[in-house]
Scaffold this motif. Structure first.
Motif, PDB file in Angstrom:
ATOM      1  N   ILE A 108      35.534  42.751  30.934  1.00  0.00           N
ATOM      2  CA  ILE A 108      36.775  42.440  31.020  1.00  0.00           C
ATOM      3  C   ILE A 108      37.836  42.645  32.403  1.00  0.00           C
ATOM      4  N   ALA A 109      38.455  41.582  32.827  1.00  0.00           N
ATOM      5  CA  ALA A 109      39.121  41.856  34.164  1.00  0.00           C
ATOM      6  C   ALA A 109      40.664  41.248  34.031  1.00  0.00           C
ATOM      7  N   SER A 110      41.178  41.983  33.463  1.00  0.00           N
ATOM      8  CA  SER A 110      42.443  41.475  32.816  1.00  0.00           C
ATOM      9  C   SER A 110      43.716  42.004  34.077  1.00  0.00           C
ATOM     10  N   PHE A 111      44.255  40.968  34.580  1.00  0.00           N
ATOM     11  CA  PHE A 111      45.355  41.126  35.449  1.00  0.00           C
ATOM     12  C   PHE A 111      44.929  42.015  36.728  1.00  0.00           C
ATOM     13  N   VAL A 112      43.740  41.955  36.973  1.00  0.00           N
ATOM     14  CA  VAL A 112      43.235  42.935  38.183  1.00  0.00           C
ATOM     15  C   VAL A 112      42.446  42.510  39.479  1.00  0.00           C
ATOM     16  N   LEU A 113      41.989  41.286  39.109  1.00  0.00           N
ATOM     17  CA  LEU A 113      41.232  40.653  40.389  1.00  0.00           C
ATOM     18  C   LEU A 113      42.152  40.262  41.409  1.00  0.00           C
ATOM     19  N   HIS A 114      43.326  40.125  41.166  1.00  0.00           N
ATOM     20  CA  HIS A 114      44.466  39.784  42.301  1.00  0.00           C
ATOM     21  C   HIS A 114      44.533  41.206  43.209  1.00  0.00           C
ATOM     22  N   GLU A 115      44.073  42.001  42.715  1.00  0.00           N
ATOM     23  CA  GLU A 115      44.225  43.455  43.374  1.00  0.00           C
ATOM     24  C   GLU A 115      43.175  43.628  44.397  1.00  0.00           C
ATOM     25  N   VAL A 116      41.949  42.808  44.159  1.00  0.00           N
ATOM     26  CA  VAL A 116      40.696  43.230  44.801  1.00  0.00           C
ATOM     27  C   VAL A 116      40.782  42.491  46.131  1.00  0.00           C
ATOM     28  N   GLU A 117      40.220  43.458  47.191  1.00  0.00           N
ATOM     29  CA  GLU A 117      40.377  42.972  48.669  1.00  0.00           C
ATOM     30  C   GLU A 117      38.579  43.312  48.976  1.00  0.00           C
ATOM     31  N   PRO A 118      38.023  42.199  49.406  1.00  0.00           N
ATOM     32  CA  PRO A 118      38.250  40.885  49.065  1.00  0.00           C
ATOM     33  C   PRO A 118      37.561  40.585  47.704  1.00  0.00           C
ATOM     34  N   LEU A 119      38.246  39.345  47.154  1.00  0.00           N
ATOM     35  CA  LEU A 119      37.856  38.930  45.935  1.00  0.00           C
ATOM     36  C   LEU A 119      36.362  38.493  45.919  1.00  0.00           C
ATOM     37  N   SER A 120      35.681  38.265  46.723  1.00  0.00           N
ATOM     38  CA  SER A 120      34.261  37.777  46.839  1.00  0.00           C
ATOM     39  C   SER A 120      33.430  39.059  46.590  1.00  0.00           C
TER      40      SER A 120
END
Length: 189
Positions: A108-120
């Motif tokens: 479950i990745a709820s409203f959290v991947l926009h915080e990841v640097e880098p997304l990849s």
């Protein structure tokens, strides 16, 4: 702390009636086909918006990962109050999930991947910890200006998110739009 990370001082925003009406966690988990014996990882578990319902829906282990000890402490108390025995707590970051390869069936990745640097790097880690045939449900803010949510520059367009999952090796990605502001994506390993 990264400027993109959610501040624990705002945790009341994570579990409110408006959010529950727009994005009911039990319904999302059911529609995402959470299985009755699935092992689950809730990335950026926060106050347990998805951790608690998932723990009630599966006999498997639900791992609650968060970078903030304050969030994990809050969630530990909530899990104890709910008398749930299948939740484990992990302090760590999504870019380097402290778990073995192929540990869980469901992420479950709820409203959290926009915080990841880098997304990849975050998507690589999700793929790594998922078992074969596993899936990830990703809920995010669409890249458009809204009254709530992260700054526009932090948001990830649904087409770009889908492309990120497919480029990293997920075999299929289904996208739905419960509102103009949000998307739900299920990525299949």
């Amino acid at each position: 702390m990264s400027e993109r990370r959610f501040a624990p001082s705002k945790m009341a925003r994570l579990d409110n009636p408006e959010r529950r009406k727009a994005l009911p966690p039990e319904k999302i988990l059911t529609e995402s086909m959470l299985g009755p014996s699935n092992d689950v990882l809730d990335l950026g578990a926060g106050t347990g918006y998805f951790t608690v319902p998932a723990a009630k829906m599966t006999k498997g282990t639900v791992y609650a990962l968060d970078v903030e000890p304050q969030m994990l402490d809050f969630l530990k108390n909530r899990v104890q109050e709910e008398q749930l025995t299948n939740v484990e707590f992990i302090q760590g970051v999504i870019e380097e999930i402290p778990m073995d390869n192929e540990t869980v069936d469901f992420v479950i990745a709820s409203f959290v991947l926009h915080e990841v640097e880098p997304l990849s790097k975050g998507v690589d880690e999700i793929l790594r910890i998922l078992k074969p045939e596993g899936r990830c449900v990703c809920i995010e803010w669409e890249k458009k200006q809204t009254e709530q949510g992260p700054p526009l520059g932090h948001r990830i367009n649904s087409d770009d998110m889908k492309a990120a999952f497919l480029q990293k090796g997920f075999r299929d990605v289904a996208v739905s739009y419960p509102s103009d502001a949000h998307y739900i994506m299920i990525a299949y390993k």
